[in-house]
Design a protein around this motif. Structure first.
Motif, short mmCIF file in Angstrom:
data_model
loop_
_atom_site.label_atom_id
_atom_site.label_comp_id
_atom_site.label_asym_id
_atom_site.label_seq_id
_atom_site.Cartn_x
_atom_site.Cartn_y
_atom_site.Cartn_z
N ALA A 95 70.68 60.09 -2.80
CA ALA A 95 71.79 60.07 -3.76
C ALA A 95 72.56 58.76 -3.64
N SER B 199 70.69 56.26 -5.53
CA SER B 199 70.90 56.43 -6.97
C SER B 199 72.26 55.86 -7.40
N VAL C 194 72.09 58.00 -13.23
CA VAL C 194 73.23 58.92 -13.19
C VAL C 194 72.75 60.34 -12.94
N THR C 195 71.76 60.79 -13.70
CA THR C 195 71.28 62.16 -13.51
C THR C 195 70.47 62.30 -12.22
N LEU D 209 73.18 62.94 -9.77
CA LEU D 209 73.68 64.31 -9.86
C LEU D 209 72.70 65.30 -9.23
N ALA E 182 72.81 64.86 -5.48
CA ALA E 182 74.10 65.25 -4.90
C ALA E 182 74.15 66.75 -4.60
N VAL E 183 73.49 67.55 -5.44
CA VAL E 183 73.48 69.00 -5.20
C VAL E 183 72.13 69.46 -4.65
N THR F 124 67.36 60.34 -19.51
CA THR F 124 68.42 61.03 -18.78
C THR F 124 67.90 62.33 -18.17
N LEU G 215 67.09 63.81 -13.84
CA LEU G 215 67.42 65.08 -13.22
C LEU G 215 66.17 65.74 -12.64
N SER H 183 64.56 63.59 -9.54
CA SER H 183 65.49 63.27 -8.46
C SER H 183 65.18 63.95 -7.14
#
Length: 387
Positions: free
Chosen positions: A138, A141, A246-247, A250, A253-254, A296, A300, A303
């Motif tokens: 992350a 990223s 960005v995605t 995200l 991050a989770v 985008t 996600l 990632s």
């Protein structure tokens, strides 16, 4: 290893991932500008793009041998400044051989950097006894977002490459050197210095390779695809990689929480489905902003895949072997997409990574080994939480 030392080591390694994210984004998002500066033809461009992962693979292999005698933290401490200086040289050169030398040094050093960074990350995850690997990626990223944003500023202001790169390197080089003082070697892997046989690693290698084919498609062709196929401006051409990062940020991050809750296999399979959907949108996009939307979604989906593949490694030697398939993915993916684009169409070329990320569904169970599946009853008991 004390708790405070663990936290410092984790933080300093996150800084290293961040710096590399900035550096790599500044390279890939300015490929059209680099091509124009050095007069590189469309036919020759894939050759230059391929040289970096080839030499990075060599650097990774050499690092796998070097860390038998030298700690990965030492390799990382000196590889990162070389990568930054190579980027600066790329922006300052004038002749075609200048770009060749700069990319060559960049490739060798980035192979050593990527391998040693992930070695430290995997060993720290073992020491923590829970999933933290996605957090490091992350940080990478986040660095990519910063780097792509700086690239947009450079393109918007029509700045020379060296003018764009010099202040960034001047800031990041001392940050990387100071941060390297707190690198920490985590818990050694099991299976001795060599680890498992190569055949056992094949599914993990395939997952990593397919993920990087997808990632390299975004990194090396998103700007050109948006400008040449979807009619976007040079400024807008820097946006897809930024949106992708960005995605990616995200998702990562989770991601550690998702792995602890659902397990690595389920998370990677879900990511593969999302990535395939993103490529489908890109291939059929009616305009530039629809293409941005597809890239985008791609971020996600992809990632979570790479960090989990590395997290399944049991030794530094395995990390180095797996890291080679990072560059195999770049080596195969970027030129193949370019060749298909020239011979057929770039829209059609986007179907190749779409199919390959779906194939990851077949091999996703490889990331679910003991060392990858922290959480859900698999997290190692501990009396003190180290962060």
């Amino acid at each position: 290893m004390t708790d405070a030392r663990s936290r410092r080591g984790r933080g300093s390694l996150a800084v290293s991932f961040f710096v590399q994210g900035v550096t790599f984004a500044l390279l890939v998002t300015r490929i059209p500008a680099i091509q124009d500066r050095y007069g590189i033809s469309d036919a020759l461009l894939p050759v230059f793009l391929a040289a970096v992962p080839v030499l990075a693979g060599v650097g990774s292999v050499l690092t796998g041998k070097l860390v038998r005698r030298v700690a990965p933290s030492v390799v990382l401490r000196w590889a990162q400044p070389v990568v930054l200086l190579a980027l600066l040289a790329l922006g300052a050169g004038e002749r075609l051989w200048h770009v060749g030398v700069a990319l060559g040094v960049f490739g060798l050093a980035v192979g050593a950097l990527d391998a040693s960074m992930n070695m430290l990350g995997v060993s720290l995850q073992r020491a923590y006894g829970r999933s933290i690997m996605l957090g490091f990626h992350a940080a990478y990223s986040l660095g990519g977002i910063v780097g792509a944003s700086l690239a947009w500023v450079g393109a918007h202001g029509e700045l020379a490459l060296v003018v764009s790169y010099l202040p960034v390197v001047a800031v990041l080089l001392p940050v990387a050197l100071v941060g390297s003082r707190w690198y920490v070697e985590g818990e050694p892997g099991r299976g001795g210095p060599v680890g498992r046989s190569g055949g056992v690693l094949v599914p993990l290698c395939l997952v990593l390779m397919f993920a990087y084919i997808g990632d390299s498609t975004v990194a090396n062709w998103s700007a050109k695809y948006l400008a040449d196929v979807l009619g976007g401006s040079e400024e807008l051409a820097t946006v897809p990689y930024n949106a992708y990062m960005v995605t990616t940020l995200l998702g990562r991050a989770v991601g550690d929480l998702a792995v602890r809750r659902f397990g690595a296999v389920a998370v990677v399979r879900g990511g593969a489905v999302l990535a395939a959907a993103g490529f489908a949108v890109v291939a059929g996009a009616p305009g530039a902003w629809a293409g941005v939307a597809g890239f985008t979604v791609l971020g996600l989906g992809l990632s979570v895949v790479v960090p989990q593949a590395f997290a399944a490694a049991r030794s530094d030697a395995e990390v180095a072997r797996l890291n080679v398939f990072n560059y195999v993915g770049f080596l195969v993916g970027s030129p193949l997409v370019g060749a298909l684009g020239d011979a057929w169409s770039y829209r059609g070329a986007m179907l190749l990574p779409l199919v390959l990320v779906l194939v990851m569904l077949r091999y996703a169970t490889a990331v679910g080994g003991e060392r990858a599946l922290y959480g859900g009853g698999h997290e190692r008991p501990r009396t003190v939480d180290v962060g």
